[in-house]
Design a protein around this motif. Structure first.
Motif, short mmCIF file in Angstrom:
data_model
loop_
_atom_site.label_atom_id
_atom_site.label_comp_id
_atom_site.label_asym_id
_atom_site.label_seq_id
_atom_site.Cartn_x
_atom_site.Cartn_y
_atom_site.Cartn_z
N TYR A 179 44.94 38.07 39.95
CA TYR A 179 44.42 37.54 40.70
C TYR A 179 44.68 38.22 41.95
O TYR A 179 45.81 38.05 42.50
N GLY A 207 38.01 46.58 49.60
CA GLY A 207 38.87 45.80 48.44
C GLY A 207 39.76 46.79 47.51
O GLY A 207 40.48 47.67 48.20
N VAL A 245 26.75 47.48 36.29
CA VAL A 245 28.05 48.24 37.20
C VAL A 245 29.44 48.29 36.66
O VAL A 245 29.94 49.22 36.61
#
Ligand code: NAP
Length: 257
Positions: free
Chosen positions: A193, A23, A119
Motif C-alpha cells: 500500500y 504516482g 487498462v
C-alpha cells in the motif's frame, strides 16, 4: 565504479514507463533515471507528458515522451514503432498504467469490470507485445509488470482489480516461458500500500489507515521512492538470471497473517 555497482548501472539504457505522468509511474521514472537510464514518459495527454519530462530534465535527467493510450493496440504499436525509429531502442519496459474501481462484487458494473481489464491487463499485453517485438529482434530486454499484493490476496470491494493483478502475475510467467530463452527478462514488481491518487479513498479513511499499519509488519504505508531499488534491480544486469518472478515490496504484508 566497482563491478558490483556496475551491475545496477542503467547508463546507456532507455526505459519506457507507461502511465508515468504521476504516482508510482513517475516515481519509477525518476528512480530509473537516477540510475542512469534515459526515461520515456508515457501519458495519454501530450501536454502533461511534456511537462513531466521537462520537469525531469530540469532535475538533470534525460527524459523524452511517448503519447498513447495503453488500451488502444493500434495507437500503442504506432507510437512504439515510431519511437524506436526516431530515437532508438527501448531497452526497459515498465507496464505501470493502472486503474482502480471499488464496489461490492454483486453490484460491480460490466463497464467498470471492462475498464479494469482493458487498462490493467489488456494494456500490459498490448504494450509488451509492441515493445517485445523490437527486443526479441535485438535478443535482449527487460520487462517489469507492476502487479500488486492483490495479485496474491483478495479484499472485499476490489475483487475485479485483484483478478487483473493475478492475471498480470501469470502473464509475467507466460512472458518468461516464451521470451526468457530469447534474451528478455520479464518479472513483476508487486507493491503493497502506497499513498497515491489510486488509493485516495483509503488514504482519506483513518480507520483503514489504522488497520493497514497494524496489518503491515513494517507498521506503515510505503513511500513511492521505496519501489525504486527493486525496479532498478529488475531493470539492470543485476537481474539477468531472474525470470518470471514477482518481487513484493510491501513491508512484509504478504508474509504474515
Ligand atoms: P495513479 O496515481 O492513479 O496513476 C495511474 C497512472 O496510470 C496515471 O498516470 C494514469 O494517467 C495512467 N493511466 C491510466 N489509464 C491509462 C491508459 N489507458 N493509458 C495510459 N496511461 C493510463 O496510480 P498508482 O497508484 O501510481 O498506480 C500505478 C500502478 O501501481 C497501477 O498498476 C496500480 O495497480 C499499481 N499499484 C499501486 C498501488 C498503490 O498502493 N498505489 C499498490 C499496488 C499496485 P492519467 O493521469 O491520465 O489518469
Amino acid at each position: 565504479m566497482n563491478e558490483t555497482l556496475q551491475l545496477f548501472n542503467l547508463c546507456g539504457k532507455r526505459a519506457l514507463i507507461t502511465g508515468s505522468g504521476r504516482g508510482i509511474g513517475l516515481a519509477l521514472a525518476r528512480g530509473l533515471a537516477g540510475a542512469g537510464a534515459a526515461v520515456v514518459i508515457n501519458d495519454r495527454n501530450e501536454q502533461k507528458a511534456s511537462a513531466v519530462a521537462a520537469r525531469l530534465r530540469d532535475e538533470g535527467f534525460s527524459a523524452d515522451i511517448a503519447v498513447f493510450d495503453v488500451t488502444n493496440p493500434a495507437q500503442v504499436t504506432d507510437a512504439v514503432d515510431a519511437y524506436e525509429e526516431r530515437a532508438g531502442a527501448i531497452d526497459i519496459l515498465v507496464n505501470n498504467a493502472g486503474i482502480q474501481r471499488r464496489a461490492a462484487l454483486e453490484n460491480f458494473t460490466a463497464t467498470d469490470w471492462n475498464d479494469l481489464l482493458r487498462v490493467n491487463l489488456d494494456g500490459a499485453f498490448h504494450v509488451s507485445q509492441a515493445v517485445a517485438r523490437h527486443m526479441l529482434a535485438r535478443g535482449r530486454g527487460k520487462i517489469i509488470n507492476i502487479c500488486s499484493v492483490q495479485g496474491e490476496l483478495a479484499r472485499p470491494g476490489i475483487a475485479p482489480y485483484a483478478a487483473t493483478k493475478g492475471a498480470i502475475r501469470m502473464l509475467t510467467k507466460g512472458m518468461c516461458a516464451e521470451w526468457a530463452g530469447r534474451g528478455i527478462q520479464a518479472n513483476a514488481l508487486a507493491p503493497g500500500y502506497f499513498a497515491t491518487d489510486l488509493n485516495r479513498a483509503l488514504v482519506d479513511d483513518p480507520a483503514f489507515s489504522d488497520w493497514l499499519c497494524k496489518r503491515t509488519p513494517a507498521g506503515r504505508w510505503g513511500r513511492v521512492e521505496e519501489l525504486c531499488g527493486a525496479a532498478v534491480f529488475l531493470a539492470s544486469p543485476a537481474s539477468d538470471f531472474v525470470n518470471g518472478q514477482t518481487l513484493f515490496v510491501d513491508g512484509g504484508l504478504t508474509s504474515v497473517v
